[in-house]
Design a protein around this motif. Structure first.
Motif, short mmCIF file in Angstrom:
data_model
loop_
_atom_site.label_atom_id
_atom_site.label_comp_id
_atom_site.label_asym_id
_atom_site.label_seq_id
_atom_site.Cartn_x
_atom_site.Cartn_y
_atom_site.Cartn_z
N GLU A 30 0.83 -1.22 0.00
CA GLU A 30 0.00 0.00 0.00
C GLU A 30 0.86 1.26 0.00
O GLU A 30 0.52 2.27 -0.63
CB GLU A 30 -0.92 -0.03 1.23
N LEU A 31 2.00 1.19 0.68
CA LEU A 31 2.91 2.34 0.76
C LEU A 31 3.78 2.49 -0.47
O LEU A 31 4.40 3.54 -0.67
CB LEU A 31 3.80 2.14 2.01
N GLY A 32 3.85 1.46 -1.30
CA GLY A 32 4.69 1.51 -2.49
C GLY A 32 6.10 1.00 -2.28
O GLY A 32 6.95 1.15 -3.15
N GLN A 33 6.38 0.38 -1.14
CA GLN A 33 7.71 -0.21 -0.89
C GLN A 33 7.87 -1.56 -1.56
O GLN A 33 8.97 -2.06 -1.71
CB GLN A 33 7.94 -0.41 0.62
N ALA A 34 6.74 -2.19 -1.88
CA ALA A 34 6.76 -3.54 -2.48
C ALA A 34 5.62 -3.64 -3.48
O ALA A 34 4.71 -2.81 -3.49
CB ALA A 34 6.60 -4.61 -1.40
N ALA A 233 0.18 -15.68 -3.25
CA ALA A 233 0.64 -14.31 -3.48
C ALA A 233 2.12 -14.32 -3.85
O ALA A 233 2.86 -15.23 -3.46
CB ALA A 233 0.42 -13.47 -2.23
N PHE A 234 2.55 -13.31 -4.59
CA PHE A 234 3.98 -13.11 -4.86
C PHE A 234 4.29 -11.65 -4.54
O PHE A 234 3.82 -10.74 -5.22
CB PHE A 234 4.33 -13.43 -6.31
N TYR A 235 5.07 -11.41 -3.48
CA TYR A 235 5.49 -10.07 -3.07
C TYR A 235 6.93 -9.84 -3.55
O TYR A 235 7.75 -10.75 -3.51
CB TYR A 235 5.47 -9.93 -1.55
N TYR A 236 7.21 -8.59 -3.93
CA TYR A 236 8.56 -8.27 -4.43
C TYR A 236 9.03 -6.93 -3.88
O TYR A 236 8.38 -5.90 -4.09
CB TYR A 236 8.54 -8.22 -5.96
N PHE A 237 10.15 -6.96 -3.18
CA PHE A 237 10.85 -5.75 -2.72
C PHE A 237 12.12 -5.62 -3.57
O PHE A 237 13.06 -6.39 -3.40
CB PHE A 237 11.27 -5.86 -1.25
N GLY A 238 12.12 -4.69 -4.51
CA GLY A 238 13.30 -4.52 -5.36
C GLY A 238 13.04 -3.48 -6.42
O GLY A 238 11.97 -2.85 -6.44
N ASP A 239 14.00 -3.33 -7.33
CA ASP A 239 13.98 -2.22 -8.28
C ASP A 239 13.45 -2.58 -9.66
O ASP A 239 13.32 -1.70 -10.51
CB ASP A 239 15.41 -1.66 -8.45
N ALA A 240 13.18 -3.86 -9.92
CA ALA A 240 12.79 -4.25 -11.28
C ALA A 240 11.37 -3.78 -11.60
O ALA A 240 10.56 -3.53 -10.71
CB ALA A 240 12.88 -5.77 -11.43
N GLU A 241 11.10 -3.70 -12.89
CA GLU A 241 9.74 -3.43 -13.36
C GLU A 241 9.00 -4.76 -13.48
O GLU A 241 9.56 -5.76 -13.90
CB GLU A 241 9.78 -2.76 -14.74
N GLY A 242 7.71 -4.74 -13.13
CA GLY A 242 6.89 -5.93 -13.27
C GLY A 242 5.64 -5.63 -14.06
O GLY A 242 5.38 -4.47 -14.42
N PRO A 243 4.84 -6.65 -14.36
CA PRO A 243 3.61 -6.43 -15.13
C PRO A 243 2.55 -5.69 -14.31
O PRO A 243 2.73 -5.44 -13.11
CB PRO A 243 3.15 -7.85 -15.45
N ASP A 244 1.43 -5.35 -14.96
CA ASP A 244 0.33 -4.68 -14.27
C ASP A 244 -0.11 -5.48 -13.04
O ASP A 244 0.00 -6.70 -13.02
CB ASP A 244 -0.88 -4.52 -15.21
N GLY A 245 -0.62 -4.76 -12.06
CA GLY A 245 -0.97 -5.37 -10.79
C GLY A 245 -2.04 -6.43 -10.89
O GLY A 245 -2.13 -7.32 -10.02
N ASP A 246 -2.88 -6.38 -11.91
CA ASP A 246 -3.95 -7.38 -12.02
C ASP A 246 -3.53 -8.59 -12.86
O ASP A 246 -4.34 -9.49 -13.11
CB ASP A 246 -5.24 -6.75 -12.56
N THR A 247 -2.26 -8.61 -13.31
CA THR A 247 -1.76 -9.78 -14.04
C THR A 247 -1.61 -10.96 -13.09
O THR A 247 -1.12 -10.80 -11.97
CB THR A 247 -0.37 -9.46 -14.65
N VAL A 248 -2.05 -12.14 -13.50
CA VAL A 248 -1.82 -13.35 -12.70
C VAL A 248 -0.51 -13.98 -13.17
O VAL A 248 -0.39 -14.40 -14.32
CB VAL A 248 -2.99 -14.34 -12.84
N LEU A 249 0.47 -14.00 -12.27
CA LEU A 249 1.79 -14.55 -12.62
C LEU A 249 1.76 -16.08 -12.58
O LEU A 249 0.95 -16.68 -11.88
CB LEU A 249 2.84 -14.05 -11.63
N SER A 250 2.69 -16.68 -13.30
CA SER A 250 2.87 -18.13 -13.24
C SER A 250 4.04 -18.44 -12.31
O SER A 250 5.11 -17.86 -12.43
CB SER A 250 3.17 -18.69 -14.63
#
Ligand SMILES: [Zn+2]
Length: 277
Positions: A30-34, A233-250
């Motif tokens: 929610e804070l944008g850290q992850a 769930a998959f949480y990520y703390f880091g600098d990479a770009e990821g897909p849109d938030g509503d994407t279901v990852l494999s």
């Protein structure tokens, strides 16, 4: 740039349990850290097969471990073996199954829980056995003690890849069910430990990923295709770009994602990474 990665596998922690109980992780989102995505696991939704799927980017039908009763040493290119071949350092705090998968040595009940051998794919580890586990005694280590062992390994060996496998939510789920108060409390206990560990690991230079091998249903079971078993769930703390938030990852993308973050070429058979940059 080569980055160091910590992966946390919260054994048996389903998507709804994580979102409803993990106040620290959800607060970071929610804070944008992850960032956090829904992730779909491979099948069957069993621990041993999913440990290998997470580390090989292959379906159980491809890597050959499709049952906990069929556990054996990994025969596929995996995160630990590829990282070691690339000159990286690997480490883990994990249940004994990981020793069977990625340490090519016999399990010695009185010695193997502390492991240091640069010639094995997991080079440094603190394993736990859960010997005697059952409904009367969960034989599960405290979540904060597991995080402490992680921190000790990180500071002593600076591993490029460091795995934490925490077992107690799965254990409580098998005893009380995946919608029980006891199971939900244990999921929160992981989050409560991570609230102190994640900032420390970030200060030590790690990107941190938190996910699960599979979920748990109200019948105290997993292995099938129900959403409550398969959505994590998959949480990520880091600098990479990821897909849109509503994407279901494999879940099959985790192995290549970790390797690319470390600057190691994934195996050609692995499903593609979902983080870029
Ligand atoms: Zn289980």
């Amino acid at each position: 740039m080569d980055r160091k990665v910590i992966l946390v596998i919260m054994d048996g922690t389903g998507y709804n349990a994580a979102l409803s109980q993990c106040g620290y992780l959800e607060g970071a989102v929610e804070l944008g850290q992850a960032r956090r995505w829904k992730m779909q696991t491979a099948l069957p939704t069993l621990s041993g097969p999913m440990y290998e799927t997470i580390h090989t980017g292959l379906w159980p039908h491809e890597h050959g471990i499709a049952s906990n009763e069929g556990m054996r040493a990994s025969t596929s290119a995996n995160v630990f073996s590829l990282a070691r071949s690339a000159g990286k350092t690997t480490a883990a705090v994990a249940q004994e199954y990981y020793h069977r998968l990625y340490v090519d040595r016999p399990w010695d009940r009185l010695r193997s829980i502390e492991h240091h051998d640069p010639d094995t794919d997991i080079q440094h580890a603190r394993f736990y056995s859960m010997e005697g586990y059952g409904p009367v005694n969960a034989v599960a280590p405290a979540e904060i003690d597991l995080c402490a062992q992680m921190t000790i390994l990180a500071e002593a060996h600076q591993p490029d890849y460091l795995l934490l496998h925490t077992c107690a939510a799965d254990t409580l789920g098998h005893t009380y069910g995946g919608t029980s108060a006891e199971y939900h409390f244990q999921v929160w206990m992981i989050d409560n430990a991570l609230s102190r560990a994640v900032p420390t690991w970030r200060e030590l230079g790690y990107e941190v990923m938190v996910t699960a091998d599979h979920g748990m249903n109200a019948d105290k079971h997993h292995g099938g295709t129900e959403d409550i078993m398969r959505d994590v769930a998959f949480y990520y703390f880091g600098d990479a770009e990821g897909p849109d938030g509503d994407t279901v990852l494999s879940q099959l993308g985790i192995a290549a994602t970790i390797l690319e973050r470390m600057g190691v070429e994934p195996d050609t058979g692995m499903r593609p990474s979902f983080l870029k940059g």
